[in-house]
Design a protein around this motif. Sequence first.
Motif, PDB file in Angstrom:
ATOM      1  N   THR A  85       0.839  -1.200   0.000  1.00 13.26           N
ATOM      2  CA  THR A  85       0.000   0.000   0.000  1.00 13.26           C
ATOM      3  C   THR A  85       0.871   1.245   0.000  1.00 13.26           C
ATOM      4  O   THR A  85       0.608   2.193  -0.742  1.00 13.26           O
ATOM      5  N   ALA A  86       1.917   1.235   0.811  1.00 13.40           N
ATOM      6  CA  ALA A  86       2.831   2.373   0.845  1.00 13.40           C
ATOM      7  C   ALA A  86       3.454   2.603  -0.531  1.00 13.40           C
ATOM      8  O   ALA A  86       3.513   3.742  -1.020  1.00 13.40           O
ATOM      9  N   ALA A  87       3.881   1.528  -1.176  1.00 13.20           N
ATOM     10  CA  ALA A  87       4.477   1.638  -2.510  1.00 13.20           C
ATOM     11  C   ALA A  87       3.481   2.224  -3.499  1.00 13.20           C
ATOM     12  O   ALA A  87       3.832   3.079  -4.317  1.00 13.20           O
ATOM     13  N   LYS A  88       2.246   1.791  -3.416  1.00 15.21           N
ATOM     14  CA  LYS A  88       1.198   2.299  -4.323  1.00 15.21           C
ATOM     15  C   LYS A  88       1.024   3.810  -4.145  1.00 15.21           C
ATOM     16  O   LYS A  88       0.941   4.549  -5.129  1.00 15.21           O
ATOM     17  N   PHE A  89       1.015   4.275  -2.906  1.00 17.79           N
ATOM     18  CA  PHE A  89       0.820   5.706  -2.669  1.00 17.79           C
ATOM     19  C   PHE A  89       2.078   6.523  -2.968  1.00 17.79           C
ATOM     20  O   PHE A  89       1.974   7.665  -3.401  1.00 17.79           O
ATOM     21  N   HIS A  90       3.252   5.934  -2.775  1.00 21.25           N
ATOM     22  CA  HIS A  90       4.478   6.625  -3.201  1.00 21.25           C
ATOM     23  C   HIS A  90       4.466   6.788  -4.721  1.00 21.25           C
ATOM     24  O   HIS A  90       4.829   7.838  -5.245  1.00 21.25           O
ATOM     25  N   ARG A 109      11.972  17.711  -1.778  1.00 16.74           N
ATOM     26  CA  ARG A 109      12.466  16.705  -0.823  1.00 16.74           C
ATOM     27  C   ARG A 109      11.474  15.556  -0.681  1.00 16.74           C
ATOM     28  O   ARG A 109      11.859  14.385  -0.605  1.00 16.74           O
ATOM     29  N   ALA A 110      10.190  15.889  -0.634  1.00 18.79           N
ATOM     30  CA  ALA A 110       9.164  14.856  -0.506  1.00 18.79           C
ATOM     31  C   ALA A 110       9.155  13.950  -1.741  1.00 18.79           C
ATOM     32  O   ALA A 110       9.037  12.727  -1.628  1.00 18.79           O
ATOM     33  N   TYR A 111       9.297  14.543  -2.903  1.00 17.98           N
ATOM     34  CA  TYR A 111       9.364  13.785  -4.153  1.00 17.98           C
ATOM     35  C   TYR A 111      10.568  12.847  -4.134  1.00 17.98           C
ATOM     36  O   TYR A 111      10.456  11.656  -4.441  1.00 17.98           O
ATOM     37  N   LEU A 112      11.731  13.373  -3.759  1.00 21.15           N
ATOM     38  CA  LEU A 112      12.939  12.541  -3.679  1.00 21.15           C
ATOM     39  C   LEU A 112      12.753  11.419  -2.667  1.00 21.15           C
ATOM     40  O   LEU A 112      13.184  10.287  -2.894  1.00 21.15           O
ATOM     41  N   ALA A 135      11.994   5.721  -1.453  1.00 23.12           N
ATOM     42  CA  ALA A 135      11.189   4.684  -0.793  1.00 23.12           C
ATOM     43  C   ALA A 135      10.721   3.637  -1.796  1.00 23.12           C
ATOM     44  O   ALA A 135      10.776   2.428  -1.527  1.00 23.12           O
ATOM     45  N   LEU A 136      10.268   4.082  -2.952  1.00 22.32           N
ATOM     46  CA  LEU A 136       9.800   3.151  -3.964  1.00 22.32           C
ATOM     47  C   LEU A 136      10.968   2.345  -4.545  1.00 22.32           C
ATOM     48  O   LEU A 136      10.834   1.149  -4.816  1.00 22.32           O
ATOM     49  N   ALA A 137      12.116   2.979  -4.704  1.00 22.35           N
ATOM     50  CA  ALA A 137      13.311   2.261  -5.174  1.00 22.35           C
ATOM     51  C   ALA A 137      13.704   1.188  -4.156  1.00 22.35           C
ATOM     52  O   ALA A 137      14.037   0.062  -4.535  1.00 22.35           O
ATOM     53  N   ASP A 138      13.667   1.519  -2.874  1.00 23.73           N
ATOM     54  CA  ASP A 138      13.974   0.539  -1.825  1.00 23.73           C
ATOM     55  C   ASP A 138      13.003  -0.643  -1.880  1.00 23.73           C
ATOM     56  O   ASP A 138      13.403  -1.798  -1.721  1.00 23.73           O
ATOM     57  N   TYR A 139      11.734  -0.341  -2.090  1.00 25.41           N
ATOM     58  CA  TYR A 139      10.706  -1.376  -2.185  1.00 25.41           C
ATOM     59  C   TYR A 139      11.025  -2.324  -3.347  1.00 25.41           C
ATOM     60  O   TYR A 139      11.013  -3.549  -3.194  1.00 25.41           O
ATOM     61  N   GLU A 144      15.789   2.769 -12.297  1.00 20.96           N
ATOM     62  CA  GLU A 144      15.109   3.858 -13.011  1.00 20.96           C
ATOM     63  C   GLU A 144      14.684   4.954 -12.030  1.00 20.96           C
ATOM     64  O   GLU A 144      14.839   6.146 -12.315  1.00 20.96           O
ATOM     65  N   LEU A 145      14.181   4.559 -10.881  1.00 22.87           N
ATOM     66  CA  LEU A 145      13.740   5.536  -9.884  1.00 22.87           C
ATOM     67  C   LEU A 145      14.914   6.336  -9.309  1.00 22.87           C
ATOM     68  O   LEU A 145      14.824   7.552  -9.147  1.00 22.87           O
ATOM     69  N   ILE A 146      16.018   5.653  -9.028  1.00 24.15           N
ATOM     70  CA  ILE A 146      17.188   6.351  -8.488  1.00 24.15           C
ATOM     71  C   ILE A 146      17.780   7.288  -9.535  1.00 24.15           C
ATOM     72  O   ILE A 146      18.218   8.400  -9.214  1.00 24.15           O
ATOM     73  N   GLN A 147      17.775   6.889 -10.787  1.00 24.37           N
ATOM     74  CA  GLN A 147      18.289   7.770 -11.838  1.00 24.37           C
ATOM     75  C   GLN A 147      17.406   9.017 -11.965  1.00 24.37           C
ATOM     76  O   GLN A 147      17.910  10.123 -12.177  1.00 24.37           O
ATOM     77  N   ARG A 148      16.108   8.849 -11.802  1.00 28.88           N
ATOM     78  CA  ARG A 148      15.206  10.019 -11.801  1.00 28.88           C
ATOM     79  C   ARG A 148      15.545  10.943 -10.645  1.00 28.88           C
ATOM     80  O   ARG A 148      15.569  12.166 -10.801  1.00 28.88           O
TER      81      ARG A 148
END
Length: 160
Positions: free
Chosen positions: A32-37, A66-69, A74-78, A90-94
């Motif tokens: 759920t956290a990943a979905k909302f991130h 900062r919130a976006y980063l 968080a999503l990259a960690d997931y 891809e997320l970390i490169q963004r």
Amino acid sequence: VEFRIDAARVVIDVEEFDSALATARATSNEETAAKFHEQAIHLYNGEYLKSLYYDWLFPERRRLTRAYLGSLRALADYHFAHKRFTNAQELIQRALRVDSLQEDLYSQALRIFAALGDRAGLVNQYQEMKQHLAKELDMTPLPATEHLYQKLLDELSQGK
């Protein structure tokens, strides 16, 4: 003549962004956290009110960035934890395109390249980090980052 705005019909993207982040942080369910991130990431459309220059705007711009980063991390960690390394990369490169001076983002990228078994990517990412830090901050990587890089490089060389 009187004009009114129906607040119930107005959608404010910053409020939706903040709401998605709050939900992601409040839940203990990682999916759920990943979905909302992910929802928050999709709502972010770049620097807040980019063409305006008011003193009151800069702290809000920083907060949203900062919130976006944070959501990207968080999503990259997931994805990393679930061995979806290409998604994590891809997320970390963004995130690095938004802020190329955060060494922790580079460390995360190094781990991802190592998990992918991409030695050339690992070396290139490390060199890119060194160049950015030297050019922009006149600094070298932290000893912990250098140690991580060497450890990951050694592990790839040994076929781990």
